[in-house]
Design a protein around this motif. Structure first.
Motif, mmCIF file in Angstrom:
data_model
loop_
_atom_site.group_PDB
_atom_site.id
_atom_site.type_symbol
_atom_site.label_atom_id
_atom_site.label_comp_id
_atom_site.label_asym_id
_atom_site.label_seq_id
_atom_site.Cartn_x
_atom_site.Cartn_y
_atom_site.Cartn_z
ATOM 1 N N ARG A 308 89.159 55.945 39.368
ATOM 2 C CA ARG A 308 88.063 55.008 39.158
ATOM 3 C C ARG A 308 86.806 55.497 39.870
ATOM 4 N N GLN A 309 86.960 55.927 41.141
ATOM 5 C CA GLN A 309 85.795 56.411 41.877
ATOM 6 C C GLN A 309 85.229 57.663 41.228
ATOM 7 N N ARG A 310 86.105 58.540 40.777
ATOM 8 C CA ARG A 310 85.630 59.759 40.116
ATOM 9 C C ARG A 310 84.872 59.404 38.834
ATOM 10 N N SER A 311 85.392 58.445 38.069
ATOM 11 C CA SER A 311 84.729 58.023 36.831
ATOM 12 C C SER A 311 83.333 57.494 37.118
ATOM 13 N N ILE A 312 83.232 56.646 38.138
ATOM 14 C CA ILE A 312 81.935 56.066 38.500
ATOM 15 C C ILE A 312 80.972 57.161 38.932
ATOM 16 N N ASP A 313 81.476 58.107 39.720
ATOM 17 C CA ASP A 313 80.619 59.191 40.203
ATOM 18 C C ASP A 313 80.110 60.056 39.058
ATOM 19 N N VAL A 314 81.009 60.417 38.140
ATOM 20 C CA VAL A 314 80.600 61.253 37.013
ATOM 21 C C VAL A 314 79.571 60.517 36.155
ATOM 22 N N ALA A 315 79.838 59.239 35.887
ATOM 23 C CA ALA A 315 78.902 58.457 35.078
ATOM 24 C C ALA A 315 77.534 58.370 35.760
ATOM 25 N N SER A 316 77.525 58.215 37.077
ATOM 26 C CA SER A 316 76.252 58.159 37.812
ATOM 27 C C SER A 316 75.498 59.473 37.701
ATOM 28 N N GLY A 317 76.229 60.572 37.829
ATOM 29 C CA GLY A 317 75.593 61.878 37.737
ATOM 30 C C GLY A 317 75.033 62.148 36.351
ATOM 31 N N ILE A 318 75.789 61.758 35.312
ATOM 32 C CA ILE A 318 75.307 61.955 33.944
ATOM 33 C C ILE A 318 74.079 61.089 33.691
ATOM 34 N N ALA A 319 74.123 59.840 34.154
ATOM 35 C CA ALA A 319 72.997 58.932 33.943
ATOM 36 C C ALA A 319 71.730 59.483 34.574
ATOM 37 N N LEU A 320 71.866 60.058 35.780
ATOM 38 C CA LEU A 320 70.687 60.618 36.416
ATOM 39 C C LEU A 320 70.241 61.881 35.687
ATOM 40 N N GLY A 321 71.186 62.731 35.323
ATOM 41 C CA GLY A 321 70.821 63.980 34.663
ATOM 42 C C GLY A 321 70.151 63.768 33.326
ATOM 43 N N LEU A 322 70.564 62.721 32.602
ATOM 44 C CA LEU A 322 69.956 62.411 31.307
ATOM 45 C C LEU A 322 68.805 61.435 31.432
ATOM 46 N N ASP A 323 68.560 60.974 32.669
ATOM 47 C CA ASP A 323 67.491 60.005 32.942
ATOM 48 C C ASP A 323 67.615 58.791 32.026
ATOM 49 N N LEU A 324 68.853 58.220 32.028
ATOM 50 C CA LEU A 324 69.116 57.090 31.137
ATOM 51 C C LEU A 324 68.376 55.824 31.551
ATOM 52 N N ALA A 325 67.786 55.834 32.755
ATOM 53 C CA ALA A 325 67.028 54.657 33.189
ATOM 54 C C ALA A 325 65.702 54.539 32.447
#
Length: 615
Positions: A308-325
């Motif tokens: 679960r922690q790994r999933s959250i971390d990967v999703a956070s990294g992808i969101a930042l890398g793709l600038d999904l905000a």
């Protein structure tokens, strides 16, 4: 050995006494002087023959000792030839091929007939065990047509199934299994059918599906099989194959297979629960693979705390890398689709992501999950970025599989090797062999193992929560420790660690981010107030790889299977050719020839400016 003199018979008797032992662990009785009559020998062999026939094929090894006693007591009785052939088969079942050859050599002399045919069956089985499957199959096919005894035909059929599978003749193997299931319907049915069910499971699914229409009573050739036995064997095998196909369709969310099974008349024999699931799956056409713009799919494994922690971390990294905000996004931007994995149904999740329009999937946060994702990618051709090295051989991955992660255990071993030589002992916490304590108070037993006057070290391989509990347990020790932070604990650096000697793993720009700062790192630091963890950095790199590999978006939703396959192949080629820039976990500019992202781990001592407050 065609002729026997009296002296050679005596020598043969002594040899039989030795060969019957098989190994030093099984010492048979010494040869006895026989005063029995031929009638007595016949009566004893008749009893042995009844035991042989009444025993299942895989249970006949239990007759080795009485058969050995028989040939020792009656070395010249003609029935001894049968006993020696039986002993050859038993030796072969035990994996003792040399002993089986010796028993067959003692059985060669004798008239042509049923015993000679059975001898040839065992000899062909020896060829099969030696890896000569093609010749063994041809010989067994010939023998099957002339064997008279029903029990010998059963044994021959059993070896035919094995030879066909070893020779890659899977369709023929299915037909031989049907024949064997029918002939075994009268004796040892349940035991034989269980064995056949295991063999059916090893047949490729397309072969099983193609064989369904061929399963009929008329396909069974033996005239001795009764109509009821034929019907029972056909019904049983049809159910077994349908069960295998149905479970595969449901597990992998294979809509097309489900539709074919629902339309097949044979599905009437399927389990009612499976039929309901198949029908539901067959009507969910939206699960069929599609392509929607530049979409990447991420499988989140939330059932296990570590994953679960790994999933959250990967999703956070992808969101930042793709600038999904960012608010408004055009067609040229990459869209991220995520789905949770329910239980162990990773295949279903990946199928749904493909149905959502993803042309590239990101999955596999542990060795098993990475292997399941790699197998899914191989079946459908959809490109995969594996977040961990899949279990098994790294050389058997499909061309659509690219490994962006690593083997966590191998990476941690680099740190272990660097720390161990300078320490009296190194305690590892958070590995599968040494689980994390649930609370800092649980760390006391580990502390008790370290004498206060002995310089010891700790290697923390668990995640953030594990590391925090360990570090809190150290707070009251009053000692300076050598602490290694494994791959999953890189983010956990707090003020309490300033009193200790801290070592970390480095890969690419992690963990110090030497050199020029980039805009993404500045954005990360401003939002998080700390450096990224390993899986957060890995997520960032996934975003960079995805953006470089995905081609320009095609208009609309693409559902044509051929066009979807073309899109998959284009993305796979894009991964191979993509020039990678700005990665955090690797300095490589492209994937290696083995489709792994190259990186070199190094152990390094953490400088004071790396010590941060844990989240």
């Amino acid at each position: 050995m065609k002729l026997f003199s009296a002296s050679r018979l005596a020598l043969g008797l002594l040899w039989v006494g030795m060969a019957g032992c098989g190994s030093s662990a099984r010492t048979g009785p010494q040869p006895e002087v026989s005063l029995a009559t031929s009638a007595e020998a016949q009566a004893q062999f008749r009893a042995l023959r009844e035991q042989w026939v009444s025993s299942a094929l895989d249970a006949r090894v239990g007759l080795e000792r009485p058969l050995t006693r028989f040939v020792q007591r009656y070395p010249n009785d003609p029935q001894g030839r049968w006993a020696r052939i039986y002993l050859a088969w038993i030796s072969l079942q035990r994996g003792e091929r040399e002993l089986a050859e010796r028993w067959l050599a003692l059985s060669e002399t004798g008239p042509a007939g049923a015993a000679s045919d059975l001898l040839e069956v065992v000899r062909a089985s020896l060829d099969l065990a030696a890896g000569r499957a093609e010749g063994a199959y041809r010989k067994l096919i010939e023998l099957q047509g002339r064997l008279i005894d029903a029990d010998d035909r059963l044994l021959c059929l059993d070896r035919l199934v094995v030879a066909a599978q070893a020779n890659g003749q899977h369709q023929e193997a299915v037909l031989h299994m049907l024949e064997l299931a029918a002939q075994a319907a009268r004796r040892h049915r349940d035991r034989m059918w269980r064995s056949l069910a295991e063999r059916l499971a090893s047949i490729p699914l397309p072969v099983l599906e193609a064989s369904l229409p061929t399963l009929s009573a008329s396909a069974i050739q033996s005239s001795s099989v009764r109509p009821a036995e034929r019907a029972a064997a056909v019904d049983w095998m049809r159910r077994q194959i349908l069960d295998l196909l149905s479970r595969s369709a449901i597990t992998e969310q294979d809509v097309e297979l489900a539709q074919r099974l629902v339309a097949s008349p044979a599905t009437g024999a399927a389990d009612e629960g499976d039929k309901s699931k198949l029908l539901l799956l067959a009507t969910q056409g939206g699960l069929a693979p599609a392509v929607v713009g530049r979409t990447v799919g991420l499988a989140l494994q939330l059932g296990d705390p570590t994953l679960r922690q790994r999933s959250i971390d990967v999703a956070s990294g992808i969101a930042l890398g793709l600038d999904l905000a960012t608010g408004e996004r055009g067609a040229e931007h990459v869209a991220l689709q995520t789905r949770d994995v329910e239980g162990d149904a990773l295949g279903q999740t990946l199928a749904r992501l493909a149905g959502d329009g993803a042309t590239l999937i990101v999955a596999g946060l542990d060795p098993r999950g990475a292997r399941q994702a790699a197998d899914f990618s191989a079946r459908g051709g959809i490109p995969l970025l594996a977040l961990h090295q899949p279990e098994g051989s790294p050389t058997d991955l499909a061309a659509s599989v690219y490994v962006v992660g690593t083997d966590d255990a191998a990476a941690n071993q680099v740190l272990r090797d660097a720390l161990a030589p300078g320490l009296d002992a190194l305690l590892t916490v958070g590995s599968p062999e040494s689980p994390c304590p649930n609370h800092e108070s649980s760390f006391a037993p580990l502390m008790g193992a370290a004498a206060s006057n002995v310089r010891r070290g700790l290697l923390i391989e668990g995640g953030a929560s594990c590391a925090r509990n360990v570090l809190m347990g150290l707070a009251g020790s009053g000692r300076r420790w050598t602490i290694g932070l494994g791959l999953n604990a890189l983010v956990v650096l707090g003020d309490d660690l300033r009193a200790h000697e801290v070592w970390t793993l480095g890969a690419g720009r992690l963990p110090q981010f030497e050199g020029a700062r980039d805009a993404e790192l500045e954005r990360w630091l401003s939002r998080k107030g700390r450096a990224p963890s390993w899986y957060e950095a890995l997520g960032h790199d996934v975003a960079r790889i995805v953006d470089a590999a995905l081609p320009a978006a095609r208009p609309g939703v693409i559902r044509d299977p051929g066009a979807v396959s073309d899109a998959y192949r284009q993305v796979t080629a894009g991964l191979a050719q993509a020039r990678l820039e700005g990665l955090w976990t690797s300095g490589a500019e492209k994937f290696g020839s083995d489709r792994h992202l190259p990186r070199q781990f190094r152990a390094l001592r953490a400088p004071p400016n790396l010590v941060q407050t844990p989240r």
